[in-house]
Enzyme design. Structure first.
Site, PDB file in Angstrom:
ATOM      1  N   HIS A 179       0.852  -1.191   0.000  1.00 11.83           N
ATOM      2  CA  HIS A 179       0.000   0.000   0.000  1.00 11.83           C
ATOM      3  C   HIS A 179       0.882   1.233   0.000  1.00 11.83           C
ATOM      4  O   HIS A 179       1.911   1.271   0.680  1.00 11.83           O
ATOM      5  CB  HIS A 179      -0.919   0.012   1.232  1.00 11.83           C
ATOM      6  CG  HIS A 179      -2.096   0.916   1.087  1.00 11.83           C
ATOM      7  ND1 HIS A 179      -1.993   2.290   1.162  1.00 11.83           N
ATOM      8  CD2 HIS A 179      -3.409   0.656   0.852  1.00 11.83           C
ATOM      9  CE1 HIS A 179      -3.190   2.830   0.985  1.00 11.83           C
ATOM     10  NE2 HIS A 179      -4.064   1.874   0.793  1.00 11.83           N
ATOM     11  N   ASP A 212      -7.839  -4.641   0.208  1.00  7.24           N
ATOM     12  CA  ASP A 212      -8.406  -5.312  -0.961  1.00  7.24           C
ATOM     13  C   ASP A 212      -8.328  -6.827  -0.803  1.00  7.24           C
ATOM     14  O   ASP A 212      -9.285  -7.543  -1.114  1.00  7.24           O
ATOM     15  CB  ASP A 212      -7.680  -4.885  -2.239  1.00  7.24           C
ATOM     16  CG  ASP A 212      -7.829  -3.410  -2.544  1.00  7.24           C
ATOM     17  OD1 ASP A 212      -8.942  -2.895  -2.357  1.00  7.24           O
ATOM     18  OD2 ASP A 212      -6.842  -2.780  -2.961  1.00  7.24           O
TER      19      ASP A 212
END
Length: 405
Positions: free
Chosen positions: A298, A343
């Site tokens: 991320h 996700d």
């Protein structure tokens, strides 16, 4: 870093100090492309371009008379921020909040309203004949396009769409959250909690699903100035209604580098779920081939994504497949140095609960609507137009403004 005094670069501490911001805000500037960074040559830290830091500092310190009613890229907000512990919603940490709160409660916190309940049972979405016709015509369409098409007509249907009071905007926000939920699920408008509606419509094992979906929605409700939120703030700064601005947010969310990444993560989880034998071999194959592993890493978090950690832990407690929730993430992290993000956790949850294909981005859209409303209302209250400053890097123009022949 070979030369810590290199005039071209700053350390994270130096860059944050020059801007008078927290490290989390510095990382957010980097993620939005405002400041360029690169790995240091002799350490695990990163270094930051000094010219970018000082250019941003200059824009932030521009005199008020020069700024007028135009807001530059560094936008102040009281809605939320991010640090290594995850998001903070108006001073409240999102991860502990997600243990008990509903999306409606998180939304009310983000909207900073008290004294009223914007989600009172009677405050249902206003749907006229045209909107219902669009919903019927889009019954077989994917959830997000159906929501976008429906919301595009909502401003004209709601006579209070431009209410300027804080309470009025909160009630509009509640109607928008419920309308997005209704459009995505393809069900009649309801005052039931959003997580209950989703579990009832989509999940296997409804009662177990409610708690997990509720937790995920709160974790997804806001993430500071991500692409869809920034897009929404730009749109609403032109004077649009919150309905129309939400359309802008939904469209930006679809991109594969944003909310659409959840669909790629779902495909990867599907591969892991049906893999026979040793998971380590599956992971090694992906890494050896140099394939990007969806759902890992991320741009904001230096290590693990606290939202993913929390949701995956909740899934383990609920009896999810440990191969997906524990073993695969550990193997991938060991092999790549990347950690699972939200996700991946969403994809594992969707598979665990038997949610329909595409549910990951749909949940993202429903939840993030709460944050969008908070940012949209804040931007409307500021009265400022967002017009980012450009750094021209093309050919030098002549005095006439045209490129030289």
């Amino acid at each position: 870093m070979k030369n810590p005094r290199d005039p071209l670069y700053l350390t994270a501490r130096q860059a944050a100090g020059e801007l008078s911001v927290s490290p989390a805000t510095l990382y957010a500037y980097v993620s939005r492309g405002l400041i360029r960074s690169e790995p240091a040559e002799s350490s695990r830290e990163r270094r930051y371009r000094a010219e970018d830091v000082r250019a941003l500092k200059g824009r932030r310190s521009m005199p008020a008379a020069q700024r007028s009613d135009v807001e530059q890229q560094a936008i102040e907000t009281a809605v939320s921020t991010i640090d290594d512990g995850g998001q903070i919603y108006r001073g409240v940490r999102a991860v502990p909040l997600a243990a008990e709160a509903s999306l409606e409660q998180a939304a009310t916190l983000l909207w900073d309203v008290s004294g009223i309940d914007p989600f009172e049972p009677g405050n249902l979405p206003v749907m006229d004949q045209a909107m219902r016709a669009v919903m019927d015509a889009c019954a077989q369409a994917d959830p997000l396009p159906r929501a976008i098409a429906t919301l595009a007509l909502a401003t004209s249907a709601d006579g209070q769409a431009f209410n300027r009071s804080a309470e009025g905007r909160a009630r509009i926000g509640a109607r928008i959250v419920r309308l997005v939920t209704t459009a995505i699920l393809g069900t009649p408008a309801s005052a039931d909690p959003v997580h209950v509606q989703i579990a009832r419509q989509w999940a296997e094992g409804e009662r177990q699903a409610e708690s997990l979906i509720r937790r995920a929605l709160v974790l997804l409700a806001d993430h500071e100035f991500n692409p869809s939120t920034y897009t929404l703030r730009c749109a609403v700064s032109t004077g649009l209604s919150l309905y129309d601005a939400t359309v802008a947010g939904l469209v930006a969310l679809k991109g594969p580098k944003h909310g659409g990444a959840a669909l790629l993560a779902a495909q990867f989880v599907g591969v892991l779920a049906v893999a026979e034998g040793d998971l380590e071999q599956v992971v090694r194959t992906h890494v050896t081939l140099g394939e990007q592993i969806p759902g890992f890493g991320h741009k904001v978090y230096r290590s693990s994504d606290p939202r993913a950690d929390d949701l995956l832990a909740a899934l383990v407690r609920a009896g999810a497949d440990r191969r997906l929730a524990v073993e695969a993430p550990a193997l991938i992290s060991d092999a790549t140095g990347l950690f699972p993000n939200i996700d991946y956790a969403l994809a594992v949850m969707a598979r665990t609960l038997g949610l329909p294909p595409g549910a990951e981005i749909a949940l993202f859209a429903i939840a993030r609507t709460a944050g969008w409303i908070a940012h949209g209302a804040e931007q409307l209250a500021s009265g400022k137009l967002i017009r980012p400053a450009a750094r021209y890097v093309g050919l030098h123009a002549g005095r006439t403004g045209r490129h030289p022949e």
